[in-house]
Scaffold this active site. Structure first.
Site, short mmCIF file in Angstrom:
data_model
loop_
_atom_site.label_atom_id
_atom_site.label_comp_id
_atom_site.label_asym_id
_atom_site.label_seq_id
_atom_site.Cartn_x
_atom_site.Cartn_y
_atom_site.Cartn_z
N ARG A 51 0.85 -1.20 0.00
CA ARG A 51 0.00 0.00 0.00
C ARG A 51 0.89 1.25 0.00
O ARG A 51 0.56 2.27 -0.59
CB ARG A 51 -0.95 0.01 1.21
CG ARG A 51 -1.73 1.33 1.31
CD ARG A 51 -2.96 1.30 2.20
NE ARG A 51 -2.90 0.38 3.29
CZ ARG A 51 -2.24 0.57 4.43
NH1 ARG A 51 -1.56 1.69 4.63
NH2 ARG A 51 -2.25 -0.36 5.36
N TYR A 103 -15.70 18.31 -14.75
CA TYR A 103 -16.19 16.92 -14.76
C TYR A 103 -17.27 16.74 -13.69
O TYR A 103 -17.09 17.16 -12.54
CB TYR A 103 -15.00 15.98 -14.54
CG TYR A 103 -15.43 14.56 -14.32
CD1 TYR A 103 -16.25 13.90 -15.25
CD2 TYR A 103 -15.05 13.85 -13.18
CE1 TYR A 103 -16.67 12.60 -15.04
CE2 TYR A 103 -15.46 12.55 -12.97
CZ TYR A 103 -16.28 11.93 -13.90
OH TYR A 103 -16.70 10.65 -13.69
N ASP A 175 -6.72 20.50 -13.05
CA ASP A 175 -7.00 19.20 -13.65
C ASP A 175 -6.58 19.28 -15.11
O ASP A 175 -7.18 19.99 -15.91
CB ASP A 175 -8.51 18.90 -13.50
CG ASP A 175 -8.88 17.50 -14.00
OD1 ASP A 175 -8.18 16.99 -14.89
OD2 ASP A 175 -9.89 16.97 -13.53
N LYS A 200 -7.54 8.51 -19.11
CA LYS A 200 -7.83 9.16 -20.40
C LYS A 200 -6.58 9.14 -21.30
O LYS A 200 -6.12 8.09 -21.66
CB LYS A 200 -8.37 10.56 -20.13
CG LYS A 200 -9.48 10.58 -19.05
CD LYS A 200 -10.71 9.86 -19.50
CE LYS A 200 -11.78 9.55 -18.46
NZ LYS A 200 -11.81 10.10 -17.17
C1 LIG Z 1 -11.53 16.04 -16.37
C2 LIG Z 1 -11.69 14.82 -15.51
N1 LIG Z 1 -11.17 14.80 -14.27
C3 LIG Z 1 -11.29 13.73 -13.47
C4 LIG Z 1 -11.99 12.60 -13.86
C5 LIG Z 1 -12.13 11.43 -12.92
O1 LIG Z 1 -11.25 10.43 -13.28
P1 LIG Z 1 -11.51 8.85 -13.11
O2 LIG Z 1 -12.69 8.50 -13.93
O3 LIG Z 1 -10.22 8.25 -13.55
O4 LIG Z 1 -11.76 8.61 -11.64
C6 LIG Z 1 -12.55 12.56 -15.14
C7 LIG Z 1 -13.30 11.38 -15.59
O5 LIG Z 1 -13.99 11.40 -16.60
C8 LIG Z 1 -12.41 13.71 -15.99
O6 LIG Z 1 -12.95 13.75 -17.22
#
Ligand SMILES: Cc1ncc(COP(=O)(O)O)c(C=O)c1O
Length: 384
Positions: A51, A103, A175, A200
């Site tokens: 972990r 998101y 982000d 992604k």
């Molecule tokens: C811009 C963005 N940030 C964070 C996330 C969250 O990531 P995860 O789906 O890997 O938990 C996403 C998921 O679609 C996203 O599009």
């Protein structure tokens, strides 16, 4: 290999990676182990329990830090696990200023989870960073933004946000999922923490869920590492390996995502059945100049509506594309089509969504790296 002197394309392939010391294997092995043998209590080789540390994860983290021009990286079981860890830096009573187009899962964790612990979130339009100032008070601790934003492709000026954050002693979190390190490196513009859903573009093949944080400050890294080890949102070694393999081709994939994205954005704009097209590469995009300043190209994410916001026609189109698969997620080699209002952003109340421009008829494309003629033909056929 510590190769900060190399250019990005070289670092994507080599950064953090050494031949395996025990066999010379050029590819980092998947260390599928939960624990490590110690010669005597505390006498170990830097690894005690999986972990806390795992060698496959260490290599990935070193690579992630390098490609984002950062000193430290932590990789997580998902993008949301990374978001969760950053939010746990906050205390009850603290306030956060958040971009209002982001998101849906980020909106959900803030409003449905962390607001229960006494943290207040202000969702605001950050297309002009100066808007942030009006929401800062003595409880404000953090600015949280995405750029380009999901799904409306707004552009937020990272440098301008960082100036305000430094002035007011706030943490700036960016982000960087939509841009990826190929297009944009937020630490270079003064951000404190970069967040990725590595699910992604970094992974790139729609075969792994993963998250990452990258930063320069040793104290911040220590606090976040402590939170991660205490709360347990760690990734498995096989997932780390998949992301490590994915990033080796990020530059070639992104180049094609950008080329295809531009061609599709222009095709949509010229189609009489299409209404608004959201893509930050258009010279008349409201923050195109900022995009040009902080990004190297404009990416493969595009949103659009049909003429007159026709919801029925939009729903019909979503069923008709053959190469663009109807699915959540983005950033993989294959093209995806989605309906943010009911899919990725379904957790944002309708009134809130519509107020920010995310209308029911909005369609989002993650343009893949297939042949562009085939992609355009697919959309042309579906739009009718
Ligand atoms: C811009 C963005 N940030 C964070 C996330 C969250 O990531 P995860 O789906 O890997 O938990 C996403 C998921 O679609 C996203 O599009």
């Amino acid at each position: 290999m510590d190769n900060k002197q190399h250019k990005l394309a070289t670092r994507l392939i080599h950064a953090g990676v050494e031949p395996d010391p025990s066999t010379g294997a050029i590819m980092t092995p998947i260390y599928q182990t939960s624990t490590y043998v110690q010669a005597a209590p505390g006498d170990h080789k830097g690894y005690e329990y999986a972990r806390t540390q795992n060698p496959t994860r260490t290599v990935l983290q070193n690579a992630l830090a390098s490609i984002e021009n950062g000193k430290y990286a932590l990789s997580f079981g998902s993008g949301m696990a990374a978001t969760d860890a950053v939010a746990k830096l906050l205390m009850p009573g603290d306030e956060v200023i958040v971009a209002n187009d982001l998101y849906g899962g980020t909106y959900r964790i803030f409003t449905k989870v962390f607001s229960n612990y006494g943290i207040k979130f202000h969702f605001i339009d950050m297309s002009n960073a100066e808007n942030i100032r009006g929401y800062i008070n003595d409880k404000t601790k953090m600015i949280w933004t995405e750029t380009p934003t999901n799904p409306l492709l707004n552009i937020v000026d990272i440098e301008a946000c960082a100036k305000i954050a430094k002035e007011k002693n706030l943490l700036l979190v960016v982000d960087n999922t939509f841009a990826s390190p190929y297009l944009q490196n937020p630490l270079d513009f003064g951000a404190d923490i970069i967040l990725h859903s590595a699910t992604k573009y970094l992974g790139g093949h729609s075969d792994v869920v993963h998250g990452a944080l990258i930063m320069n400050d040793a104290g911040l890294e220590e606090r976040l590492r402590f939170i991660q080890n205490s709360c347990g949102a760690v990734p498995g070694p096989h997932d780390c390996w998949l992301v490590l393999r994915g990033i080796k081709t990020l530059h070639v994939r992104m180049q094609r995502h950008c080329e295809n994205g531009k061609a599709i954005a222009e095709f949509l704009r010229s189609n009489p059945k299409v209404g608004k097209v959201y893509w930050c590469g258009f010279p008349d995009h409201p923050n195109h100049d900022v995009a040009k300043k902080q990004m190297r190209d404009f990416g493969g994410m595009i949103s659009f509506t049909l003429k007159d916001d026709n919801l029925d026609a939009a729903m019909d189109l979503l069923k008709k594309t053959k190469l663009f698969s109807l699915a959540e997620s983005l950033g993989g080699v294959e093209s995806l089509i989605g309906h943010p209002a009911s899919m990725t952003h379904g957790s944002i109340p309708r009134e809130e969504r519509v107020k920010n421009g995310l209308v029911d008829s909005l369609i989002r494309l993650s343009v893949g790296i297939e042949d562009i003629d085939d992609l355009i033909a697919d959309l042309k056929e579906a739009i009718g």
